[in-house]
Design an enzyme around this catalytic site. Structure first.
Site, PDB file in Angstrom:
ATOM      1  N   GLY A  26      30.085  60.075 -53.382  1.00 12.97           N
ATOM      2  CA  GLY A  26      30.384  58.579 -52.863  1.00 12.97           C
ATOM      3  C   GLY A  26      29.817  58.735 -51.221  1.00 12.97           C
ATOM      4  O   GLY A  26      29.911  59.688 -50.731  1.00 12.97           O
ATOM      5  N   HIS A  83      35.652  55.887 -58.095  1.00 14.78           N
ATOM      6  CA  HIS A  83      35.180  57.130 -58.968  1.00 14.78           C
ATOM      7  C   HIS A  83      34.451  56.503 -59.883  1.00 14.78           C
ATOM      8  O   HIS A  83      33.516  57.044 -60.552  1.00 14.78           O
ATOM      9  CB  HIS A  83      36.729  57.876 -59.261  1.00 14.78           C
ATOM     10  CG  HIS A  83      37.506  58.431 -58.359  1.00 14.78           C
ATOM     11  ND1 HIS A  83      38.363  58.128 -57.898  1.00 14.78           N
ATOM     12  CD2 HIS A  83      36.969  59.474 -57.442  1.00 14.78           C
ATOM     13  CE1 HIS A  83      38.972  58.914 -56.873  1.00 14.78           C
ATOM     14  NE2 HIS A  83      37.918  59.802 -56.733  1.00 14.78           N
ATOM     15  N   GLN A 126      40.401  72.707 -48.814  1.00 17.20           N
ATOM     16  CA  GLN A 126      39.809  71.950 -47.923  1.00 17.20           C
ATOM     17  C   GLN A 126      40.990  70.997 -47.353  1.00 17.20           C
ATOM     18  O   GLN A 126      40.657  70.034 -46.587  1.00 17.20           O
ATOM     19  CB  GLN A 126      38.897  71.055 -48.758  1.00 17.20           C
ATOM     20  CG  GLN A 126      39.695  69.923 -49.814  1.00 17.20           C
ATOM     21  CD  GLN A 126      38.554  69.098 -50.701  1.00 17.20           C
ATOM     22  OE1 GLN A 126      37.969  69.856 -51.434  1.00 17.20           O
ATOM     23  NE2 GLN A 126      38.442  67.962 -50.413  1.00 17.20           N
ATOM     24  N   MET A 174      38.061  51.626 -51.191  1.00 15.97           N
ATOM     25  CA  MET A 174      39.050  52.500 -52.224  1.00 15.97           C
ATOM     26  C   MET A 174      39.278  53.720 -51.883  1.00 15.97           C
ATOM     27  O   MET A 174      38.335  54.564 -51.509  1.00 15.97           O
ATOM     28  CB  MET A 174      38.545  51.995 -53.672  1.00 15.97           C
ATOM     29  CG  MET A 174      38.761  50.758 -53.972  1.00 15.97           C
ATOM     30  SD  MET A 174      38.559  50.379 -55.554  1.00 15.97           S
ATOM     31  CE  MET A 174      38.651  48.712 -55.894  1.00 15.97           C
ATOM     32  N   SER A 194      42.118  57.278 -52.791  1.00 14.91           N
ATOM     33  CA  SER A 194      43.474  57.818 -53.463  1.00 14.91           C
ATOM     34  C   SER A 194      44.391  57.643 -52.599  1.00 14.91           C
ATOM     35  O   SER A 194      45.739  57.596 -53.007  1.00 14.91           O
ATOM     36  CB  SER A 194      43.219  59.172 -54.268  1.00 14.91           C
ATOM     37  OG  SER A 194      42.080  59.221 -54.997  1.00 14.91           O
TER      38      SER A 194
HETATM   39  P1  AMP Z   1      38.005  62.400 -54.137  1.00 12.19           P
HETATM   40  O1  AMP Z   1      38.479  62.314 -55.429  1.00 12.19           O
HETATM   41  O2  AMP Z   1      38.540  61.472 -52.967  1.00 12.19           O
HETATM   42  O3  AMP Z   1      37.494  63.497 -53.575  1.00 12.19           O
HETATM   43  O4  AMP Z   1      36.553  61.655 -54.486  1.00 12.19           O
HETATM   44  C1  AMP Z   1      35.707  62.009 -55.240  1.00 12.19           C
HETATM   45  C2  AMP Z   1      34.264  61.428 -55.147  1.00 12.19           C
HETATM   46  O5  AMP Z   1      34.547  59.905 -55.058  1.00 12.19           O
HETATM   47  C3  AMP Z   1      33.637  61.569 -53.684  1.00 12.19           C
HETATM   48  O6  AMP Z   1      32.158  61.894 -53.833  1.00 12.19           O
HETATM   49  C4  AMP Z   1      33.969  60.310 -53.096  1.00 12.19           C
HETATM   50  O7  AMP Z   1      33.093  60.116 -51.871  1.00 12.19           O
HETATM   51  C5  AMP Z   1      33.780  59.554 -54.244  1.00 12.19           C
HETATM   52  N1  AMP Z   1      34.772  58.202 -53.790  1.00 12.19           N
HETATM   53  C6  AMP Z   1      36.002  58.093 -53.234  1.00 12.19           C
HETATM   54  N2  AMP Z   1      36.326  56.848 -52.762  1.00 12.19           N
HETATM   55  C7  AMP Z   1      35.101  56.085 -53.121  1.00 12.19           C
HETATM   56  C8  AMP Z   1      34.871  54.754 -52.875  1.00 12.19           C
HETATM   57  N3  AMP Z   1      35.590  54.042 -52.531  1.00 12.19           N
HETATM   58  N4  AMP Z   1      33.418  54.458 -53.109  1.00 12.19           N
HETATM   59  C9  AMP Z   1      32.547  55.185 -53.783  1.00 12.19           C
HETATM   60  N5  AMP Z   1      32.795  56.443 -53.948  1.00 12.19           N
HETATM   61  C10 AMP Z   1      33.937  56.825 -53.570  1.00 12.19           C
END
Ligand code: AMP
Length: 282
Positions: free
Chosen positions: A144, A35, A59, A181, A183
Site C-alpha cells: 500500500g 487490505h 519490526q 484506513m 488496523s
Molecule cells: P499492515 O497489515 O498494516 O502491515 O499492512 C499491510 C499492507 O496493507 C501494507 O502494504 C500497507 O501499506 C497496506 N495498507 C494498509 N492500510 C492501507 C490503506 N488504508 N490503503 C492502502 N493500503 C493499505
C-alpha cells in the site's frame, strides 16, 4: 482456499501452481478495506493470490504495540475467502528460538521520516519481507502507498538484491471523512478519532496552498501552525520527492507530503501527492 502455517506447507501448496503468475499480499492481519483493495489488485494482475498474515516482532520497537496489535484471524480468513484468495500463509513464528542472527539492514532510506522515531523498524520489515519472498517466490507483490517509505524501501531492496519480483504500489484507501484506513485506528477513542482527521485535513490545506505557488518551507510552516489547532503531537511533517525521498525545496510533480503524528498513544501516518489533479494519470 488453503491455510498454511509453516514454510514447508506453503511451499508444498505452491509447488503445483508454479508456472502461473503468483501474487503475494503481505499483511499483519486485522484486514480492512485497504487490505482488500490490495487483494483485489493482486487478483486483477495474477492467477494465484497468496495473503500472508503475520505480526512480525522484528519490526516493533521495545515500547511499541506488538502485544496489543489486534489479531483477528478468523474474520481475516472469512474476508480472504470471500475475496477469492487461494492461500493464506499464517505462520506462528518465522524466527529461530534463540533469535535471528542474520538480518537485513537498510541504510539512508531508513534514517528519515518514520525511521527516526522507529530506528530498527525498516530492518525488521525488509528482513521479514525477504523471508516471505524466499518462501513464496511470488512473481509480484502488492504494497500500500499508505506506507510510502516502506514501499520505497521494498522497491530498493528488490533492485539492490536483484530479486526477480515486481513490486506494485496500491493507492491509499480512506474512510469517508478522509482518515486513511489502518488496523491501528481501532485504538482511537471517539475524541481521538475526531482529532485524527487533522492529518488528511492539514495535508489538503497544504496542497491547496502549495498550488498557489508557495515555497515548500512556507507550506510546511502553514501546516504545522494548523496542526496546533488539533492538540496532537507531531512526529514529522515534510515535503519530499516521492521517488528519492529527498527533501524538496520547491514543488514539483514528484513532491509528496509525509506526516506522522501521535493521537493519544496511537501513531498515525499518511501522505499525499502534491501533483495537480490534472497531472494525476492513474
Ligand atoms: P499492515 O497489515 O498494516 O502491515 O499492512 C499491510 C499492507 O496493507 C501494507 O502494504 C500497507 O501499506 C497496506 N495498507 C494498509 N492500510 C492501507 C490503506 N488504508 N490503503 C492502502 N493500503 C493499505
Amino acid at each position: 482456499m488453503n491455510i498454511s502455517q509453516t514454510p514447508e506447507q506453503t511451499r508444498a501448496l505452491i509447488a503445483p501452481l508454479r508456472g502461473q503468475r503468483i501474487a503475494l499480499v503481505p499483511t499483519m492481519g486485522c484486514l480492512h478495506a485497504g487490505h482488500i483493495s490490495l487483494i483485489r489488485k493482486a487478483k486483477s494482475l495474477a492467477d494465484v493470490v497468496i495473503v500472508s498474515i503475520y505480526v512480525n516482532p522484528l519490526q516493533f520497537g521495545e515500547n511499541e504495540d506488538f502485544n496489543q496489535y489486534p489479531r483477528t484471524f478468523e474474520k481475516d480468513a472469512d474476508i480472504c475467502k470471500n475475496e477469492g484468495v487461494d492461500i493464506i500463509f499464517h505462520p506462528e513464528n518465522l524466527y529461530p528460538d534463540n533469535g535471528a542472527k542474520v538480518t537485513l539492514k537498510v541504510s539512508d532510506l531508513s534514517n528519515i521520516l518514520c525511521g527516526i522515531s522507529r530506528p530498527s523498524h525498516f530492518d525488521g520489515v525488509v528482513t521479514v519481507v525477504n523471508m516471505l519472498f524466499n518462501i513464496i517466490q511470488p512473481n509480484i507483490a502488492i504494497f500500500g502507498e499508505k506506507d510510502w517509505q516502506q514501499l520505497a524501501i521494498i522497491r530498493r531492496m528488490v533492485s539492490d538484491l536483484h530479486m526477480p519480483i515486481e513490486i506494485i504500489g496500491s493507492e491509499i484507501i480512506r474512510e469517508t471523512d478522509g482518515l486513511a484506513m489502518s488496523s491501528r485506528n481501532r485504538y482511537l477513542s471517539p475524541s481521538e478519532r475526531q482529532q485524527s482527521l487533522a492529518l488528511s485535513q492539514v495535508m489538503h490545506l497544504m496542497k491547496n496552498n502549495s498550488q498557489q505557488g508557495e515555497k515548500t518551507s512556507e507550506t510546511i510552516k502553514y501546516g504545522i501552525e494548523n496542526l496546533n489547532n488539533y492538540n496532537i503531537s507531531l512526529d514529522y511533517l515534510e515535503i519530499r520527492n516521492e521517488l528519492t525521498l529527498k527533501p524538496e525545496h520547491s514543488i514539483t510533480p514528484e513532491s509528496r507530503i509525509f506526516i506522522a503524528v501521535k493521537v493519544g498513544k496511537t501513531r498515525l501516518i499518511d501522505n499525499i501527492s502534491l501533483k495537480m489533479e490534472s497531472e494525476i494519470t492513474s
